[in-house]
Design a protein around this motif. Sequence first.
Motif, PDB file in Angstrom:
ATOM      1  N   ALA A 116       0.637  -1.210  -0.068  1.00  0.00           N
ATOM      2  CA  ALA A 116      -0.033  -0.104   0.123  1.00  0.00           C
ATOM      3  C   ALA A 116       0.742   1.498   0.058  1.00  0.00           C
ATOM      4  O   ALA A 116       0.550   2.253  -0.864  1.00  0.00           O
ATOM      5  CB  ALA A 116      -1.013   0.096   1.226  1.00  0.00           C
ATOM      6  N   ALA A 117       1.985   1.354   0.889  1.00  0.00           N
ATOM      7  CA  ALA A 117       2.843   2.451   0.929  1.00  0.00           C
ATOM      8  C   ALA A 117       3.408   2.648  -0.448  1.00  0.00           C
ATOM      9  O   ALA A 117       3.609   3.665  -0.816  1.00  0.00           O
ATOM     10  CB  ALA A 117       3.718   2.466   2.125  1.00  0.00           C
ATOM     11  N   GLY A 118       4.056   1.484  -1.147  1.00  0.00           N
ATOM     12  CA  GLY A 118       4.512   1.691  -2.286  1.00  0.00           C
ATOM     13  C   GLY A 118       3.746   1.978  -3.418  1.00  0.00           C
ATOM     14  O   GLY A 118       4.116   2.801  -4.215  1.00  0.00           O
ATOM     15  N   GLN A 119       2.496   1.731  -3.483  1.00  0.00           N
ATOM     16  CA  GLN A 119       1.246   2.129  -4.455  1.00  0.00           C
ATOM     17  C   GLN A 119       1.204   3.639  -4.315  1.00  0.00           C
ATOM     18  O   GLN A 119       1.198   4.281  -5.366  1.00  0.00           O
ATOM     19  CB  GLN A 119       0.302   1.169  -4.163  1.00  0.00           C
ATOM     20  N   ALA A 120       1.280   3.996  -3.204  1.00  0.00           N
ATOM     21  CA  ALA A 120       0.937   5.403  -2.617  1.00  0.00           C
ATOM     22  C   ALA A 120       1.983   6.376  -3.242  1.00  0.00           C
ATOM     23  O   ALA A 120       1.597   7.410  -3.968  1.00  0.00           O
ATOM     24  CB  ALA A 120       0.661   5.797  -1.254  1.00  0.00           C
ATOM     25  N   ALA A 121       3.305   5.901  -3.182  1.00  0.00           N
ATOM     26  CA  ALA A 121       4.398   6.682  -3.524  1.00  0.00           C
ATOM     27  C   ALA A 121       4.666   6.713  -4.957  1.00  0.00           C
ATOM     28  O   ALA A 121       4.679   7.823  -5.695  1.00  0.00           O
ATOM     29  CB  ALA A 121       5.689   5.844  -3.030  1.00  0.00           C
ATOM     30  N   LEU A 122       4.400   5.435  -5.615  1.00  0.00           N
ATOM     31  CA  LEU A 122       4.322   5.421  -7.112  1.00  0.00           C
ATOM     32  C   LEU A 122       3.325   6.501  -7.754  1.00  0.00           C
ATOM     33  O   LEU A 122       3.411   7.088  -8.674  1.00  0.00           O
ATOM     34  CB  LEU A 122       4.134   3.965  -7.776  1.00  0.00           C
ATOM     35  N   ARG A 123       1.982   6.313  -7.212  1.00  0.00           N
ATOM     36  CA  ARG A 123       0.839   7.066  -7.718  1.00  0.00           C
ATOM     37  C   ARG A 123       1.359   8.658  -7.633  1.00  0.00           C
ATOM     38  O   ARG A 123       1.298   9.459  -8.502  1.00  0.00           O
ATOM     39  CB  ARG A 123      -0.239   6.925  -6.762  1.00  0.00           C
ATOM     40  N   GLU A 124       1.961   8.982  -6.320  1.00  0.00           N
ATOM     41  CA  GLU A 124       2.291  10.381  -6.232  1.00  0.00           C
ATOM     42  C   GLU A 124       3.202  10.972  -7.404  1.00  0.00           C
ATOM     43  O   GLU A 124       3.130  11.996  -7.824  1.00  0.00           O
ATOM     44  CB  GLU A 124       2.678  10.769  -4.945  1.00  0.00           C
ATOM     45  N   GLU A 125       4.209  10.073  -7.601  1.00  0.00           N
ATOM     46  CA  GLU A 125       5.427  10.606  -8.426  1.00  0.00           C
ATOM     47  C   GLU A 125       4.654  10.371 -10.069  1.00  0.00           C
ATOM     48  O   GLU A 125       5.357  11.419 -10.594  1.00  0.00           O
ATOM     49  CB  GLU A 125       6.294   9.396  -8.295  1.00  0.00           C
ATOM     50  N   LEU A 126       3.919   9.597 -10.314  1.00  0.00           N
ATOM     51  CA  LEU A 126       3.453   9.713 -11.589  1.00  0.00           C
ATOM     52  C   LEU A 126       2.364  10.814 -11.885  1.00  0.00           C
ATOM     53  O   LEU A 126       2.435  11.311 -12.730  1.00  0.00           O
ATOM     54  CB  LEU A 126       3.008   8.299 -12.076  1.00  0.00           C
ATOM     55  N   VAL A 127       1.491  11.069 -10.844  1.00  0.00           N
ATOM     56  CA  VAL A 127       0.933  12.087 -10.921  1.00  0.00           C
ATOM     57  C   VAL A 127       1.557  13.651 -11.147  1.00  0.00           C
ATOM     58  O   VAL A 127       1.306  14.519 -11.796  1.00  0.00           O
ATOM     59  CB  VAL A 127      -0.154  12.423  -9.552  1.00  0.00           C
ATOM     60  N   GLN A 128       2.709  13.670 -10.375  1.00  0.00           N
ATOM     61  CA  GLN A 128       3.559  14.678 -10.490  1.00  0.00           C
ATOM     62  C   GLN A 128       4.300  14.871 -11.984  1.00  0.00           C
ATOM     63  O   GLN A 128       4.214  16.113 -12.606  1.00  0.00           O
ATOM     64  CB  GLN A 128       4.517  14.695  -9.228  1.00  0.00           C
ATOM     65  N   LEU A 129       4.551  13.818 -12.292  1.00  0.00           N
ATOM     66  CA  LEU A 129       5.213  13.690 -13.855  1.00  0.00           C
ATOM     67  C   LEU A 129       3.971  14.302 -14.654  1.00  0.00           C
ATOM     68  O   LEU A 129       4.537  15.252 -15.838  1.00  0.00           O
ATOM     69  CB  LEU A 129       5.489  12.501 -14.114  1.00  0.00           C
ATOM     70  N   TRP A 130       2.871  13.634 -14.719  1.00  0.00           N
ATOM     71  CA  TRP A 130       2.035  14.369 -15.549  1.00  0.00           C
ATOM     72  C   TRP A 130       1.587  15.548 -15.461  1.00  0.00           C
ATOM     73  O   TRP A 130       1.420  16.262 -16.450  1.00  0.00           O
ATOM     74  CB  TRP A 130       0.706  13.331 -15.617  1.00  0.00           C
ATOM     75  N   THR A 131       1.337  16.001 -14.257  1.00  0.00           N
ATOM     76  CA  THR A 131       1.019  17.375 -14.013  1.00  0.00           C
ATOM     77  C   THR A 131       2.597  18.343 -14.493  1.00  0.00           C
ATOM     78  O   THR A 131       1.724  19.494 -15.220  1.00  0.00           O
ATOM     79  CB  THR A 131       1.022  17.815 -12.542  1.00  0.00           C
ATOM     80  N   ARG A 132       3.448  18.029 -14.270  1.00  0.00           N
ATOM     81  CA  ARG A 132       4.599  18.678 -14.679  1.00  0.00           C
ATOM     82  C   ARG A 132       4.780  19.024 -16.217  1.00  0.00           C
ATOM     83  O   ARG A 132       4.956  20.024 -16.550  1.00  0.00           O
ATOM     84  CB  ARG A 132       6.089  18.279 -14.052  1.00  0.00           C
ATOM     85  N   ASN A 133       4.211  18.099 -17.009  1.00  0.00           N
ATOM     86  CA  ASN A 133       4.528  17.877 -18.390  1.00  0.00           C
ATOM     87  C   ASN A 133       3.539  18.202 -19.114  1.00  0.00           C
ATOM     88  O   ASN A 133       3.226  18.416 -20.430  1.00  0.00           O
ATOM     89  CB  ASN A 133       5.132  16.660 -18.770  1.00  0.00           C
ATOM     90  N   ASN A 134       2.260  18.452 -18.352  1.00  0.00           N
ATOM     91  CA  ASN A 134       0.954  18.823 -18.897  1.00  0.00           C
ATOM     92  C   ASN A 134       0.892  20.253 -19.339  1.00  0.00           C
ATOM     93  O   ASN A 134       1.037  21.209 -18.705  1.00  0.00           O
ATOM     94  CB  ASN A 134      -0.125  18.681 -18.061  1.00  0.00           C
ATOM     95  N   SER A 135       0.510  20.422 -20.679  1.00  0.00           N
ATOM     96  CA  SER A 135       0.588  21.717 -21.281  1.00  0.00           C
ATOM     97  C   SER A 135      -0.989  22.204 -21.284  1.00  0.00           C
ATOM     98  O   SER A 135      -0.988  23.721 -21.803  1.00  0.00           O
ATOM     99  CB  SER A 135       1.142  21.956 -22.729  1.00  0.00           C
ATOM    100  N   ALA A 136      -1.813  21.608 -20.999  1.00  0.00           N
ATOM    101  CA  ALA A 136      -3.362  22.116 -21.145  1.00  0.00           C
ATOM    102  C   ALA A 136      -3.584  22.910 -19.959  1.00  0.00           C
ATOM    103  O   ALA A 136      -2.915  22.777 -18.802  1.00  0.00           O
ATOM    104  CB  ALA A 136      -4.045  20.851 -20.818  1.00  0.00           C
ATOM    105  N   ARG A 137      -4.411  23.949 -20.071  1.00  0.00           N
ATOM    106  CA  ARG A 137      -4.683  24.823 -19.059  1.00  0.00           C
ATOM    107  C   ARG A 137      -6.068  24.812 -18.258  1.00  0.00           C
ATOM    108  O   ARG A 137      -6.750  25.681 -17.973  1.00  0.00           O
ATOM    109  CB  ARG A 137      -4.593  26.185 -19.624  1.00  0.00           C
TER     110      ARG A 137
END
Length: 280
Positions: free
Chosen positions: A241-262
């Motif tokens: 569960a802890a690993g899943q939460a950490a992976l989710r957080e990092e991937l959401v951050q990646l998609w958010t950082r590279n997202n050009s939509a407003r």
Amino acid sequence: MNAHAPAAANGLTPEMQNLKARLKATWMAGDYGHFARYLEPGALDFLKELELGKGTRMLDVACGAGQIAIPAARAGVSVTGIDIASNLIEQARTRAADESLEVRFDEGDAEALPYDDASFDVVVSLIGAMFAPRPDRVAAELVRVCRPGGRIVMANWTPEGHVGQMFKIIGRHVPPPPLMPSPLKWGEEATVRDRLGVGTASVNVERRLYPMRYPFPPEQVAEFFFTYYGPTNRALAALDAAGQAALREELVQLWTRNNSARDDTTAVDSEYLKVTAIRA
């Protein structure tokens, strides 16, 4: 050469046989056919640039559910598709039958293509063959089944691009198999030139951007990948569960950082290496 030959006949050690079984299970997880729908515009652009005439013999290696094989067949191309995932081949066959298209879809291995030498005018792999565990064998097979003067065309994620970054994040949470070199090496120019240098007259590479568009925000894109994309689906399942939460957080951050939509959608352009080799 038969893709269904016994493991020993294909030079597989028990360890490699086990790895291949795990990779097959990975690509059969989720639902790549559904996952690929949002990638269709980029796939169709890739296909259009091939400029294939009617009757051209095309082999689509790691064809998935037929995302470029089906539209190519609609245009009159003589298409064969091959993929390691049984369920995706069945999806592709159903799609072809629904449209009364004549397409051959085979379950098989990119490292041991079940076709004669020089069988195809164009051999393509759109973000597919790069994930096979023995890249030198893949390269040799792509060249072998292409006719002299024909083309081998690949699209491979680069290490620096968005999807390359995603796989690096996954690898930090779920270490990749030790027997398998990084698939992202296929996105490096020097590596590709080395692998496809034997049996070809020329190898041309160019960095391109693949459009990834989703009508929902980055958080939902990450969940979409966890649900439908085999590698992220299996990575999540391997963690507590802890690993899943950490992976989710990092991937959401990646998609958010590279997202050009407003707005509340997601628009990311992921770099890939387009490779075009001419068979000698």
